[in-house]
Write a protein that holds these residues in place. Sequence first.
Motif, mmCIF file in Angstrom:
data_model
loop_
_atom_site.group_PDB
_atom_site.id
_atom_site.type_symbol
_atom_site.label_atom_id
_atom_site.label_comp_id
_atom_site.label_asym_id
_atom_site.label_seq_id
_atom_site.Cartn_x
_atom_site.Cartn_y
_atom_site.Cartn_z
ATOM 1 N N MET A 163 0.857 -1.186 0.000
ATOM 2 C CA MET A 163 0.000 0.000 0.000
ATOM 3 C C MET A 163 0.897 1.241 0.000
ATOM 4 S SD MET A 163 -3.182 0.799 0.113
ATOM 5 C CE MET A 163 -3.472 2.528 -0.220
ATOM 6 N N ARG A 164 0.708 2.132 -0.985
ATOM 7 C CA ARG A 164 1.631 3.274 -1.132
ATOM 8 C C ARG A 164 0.986 4.645 -0.906
ATOM 9 N NH1 ARG A 164 5.492 0.070 -0.557
ATOM 10 N NH2 ARG A 164 6.192 -1.147 -2.338
ATOM 11 N N GLY A 165 -0.247 4.803 -1.387
ATOM 12 C CA GLY A 165 -0.829 6.143 -1.286
ATOM 13 C C GLY A 165 -2.349 6.128 -1.300
ATOM 14 N N VAL A 166 -2.924 7.163 -0.695
ATOM 15 C CA VAL A 166 -4.378 7.353 -0.694
ATOM 16 C C VAL A 166 -4.638 8.823 -1.035
ATOM 17 C CG1 VAL A 166 -6.514 7.187 0.634
ATOM 18 C CG2 VAL A 166 -4.611 5.646 1.174
ATOM 19 N N ALA A 167 -5.548 9.062 -1.988
ATOM 20 C CA ALA A 167 -5.869 10.440 -2.397
ATOM 21 C C ALA A 167 -7.365 10.669 -2.309
ATOM 22 C CB ALA A 167 -5.382 10.682 -3.829
ATOM 23 N N TRP A 168 -7.750 11.814 -1.751
ATOM 24 C CA TRP A 168 -9.182 12.122 -1.636
ATOM 25 C C TRP A 168 -9.440 13.593 -1.918
ATOM 26 C CZ3 TRP A 168 -6.101 10.704 2.565
ATOM 27 C CH2 TRP A 168 -5.893 11.663 3.552
ATOM 28 N N GLY A 169 -10.721 13.922 -2.029
ATOM 29 C CA GLY A 169 -11.166 15.301 -2.262
ATOM 30 C C GLY A 169 -11.933 15.795 -1.047
ATOM 31 N N HIS A 170 -13.164 16.281 -1.258
ATOM 32 C CA HIS A 170 -14.152 16.548 -0.215
ATOM 33 C C HIS A 170 -13.788 17.683 0.747
ATOM 34 C CE1 HIS A 170 -17.695 15.573 2.140
ATOM 35 N NE2 HIS A 170 -17.015 15.157 3.189
#
Length: 229
Positions: A163-170
Motif C-alpha cells: 500500500m503506497r498512497g491514498v488520495a481524496w477530495g471533499h
Amino acid sequence: MRGLNTFESFMAVINRASNDPRKADAIIATGDLVQDETRQGYERFRDAIGALNAPVHCIPGNHDSPRIMAETLSQPPFHFCGTHIYGGWRLIMLNSAVRWDDAGRLEATQLKILESALEKHPDAHILVGLHHHPLPTGSRWLDGLGLRNSDEFLDIIDRYPNMRGVAWGHVHQASETLRNGVLMLSTPSTGSQFLPDSDVFMMDSRPPAYRWIDLHSDGSIETEVVWLS
Ligand SMILES: [Fe+2]
C-alpha cells in the motif's frame, strides 16, 4: 457557489493543466463533480476534461448523482470506479458516497475490492482514490463529515506493505501526511477552498488548484499542488 463561478474556475484549472509541460498519463477526479446533479452538467464535465486527452478515473462524492455519473462517465477515456493498471501500479477507485448523507462509508463490497487487490498483487504498488477523508482534518465541522468507517479502511491498509498512497477530495484543502509508510493526500477544489483548522465552516481565500502525483517504479510518490494564483 458562494460568489464563485465554479464552471469558470474548473475551466481555468483545465486550461492550466493543458498548458503544463508535463503530460498526464491519467486524471483522478475524486467526486463532487456536478452539484446540481444534471445530465447536462456531467456532459459539460466530460467535454471539458476530455480535452486533456488522458484516461479520467471518476468516483462519486456526496454532491453527485452516482447513477447519472455512471451513465455519462463509463465509456473510455472515462472510467467509473474500479481498478486500473499503470505499469507496476494499480489504481483502485473506491465509492465512499452514501446517498443523502454528506459523510461517507465504504461498504463491504468496496473494502473487499481493496483487500483482494492488496492480497492478490503483493508486487504491485497500490494507490487508492476515494472521496471522503479517512484521516481527521482538525476542523470539527468537517470531521463530522468524513469516512464513517475509516477504522475499517485503515485496518486493511495497515496490513499490506504494498500500500503506497491514498488520495481524496471533499475537504477543499491540501494536506500530505506520511502514515505508516503510506502517503495520505487531500487535494484542494477546482472551485473555492475551506479554511484549514477552523472548528466552524469558513471559506478560505486560496485559489482553485489541482495536484500532480508522480508514481515511480520503485513505489515512491512525488506530488505537488498547483495553485492558480
Ligand atoms: Fe464532498
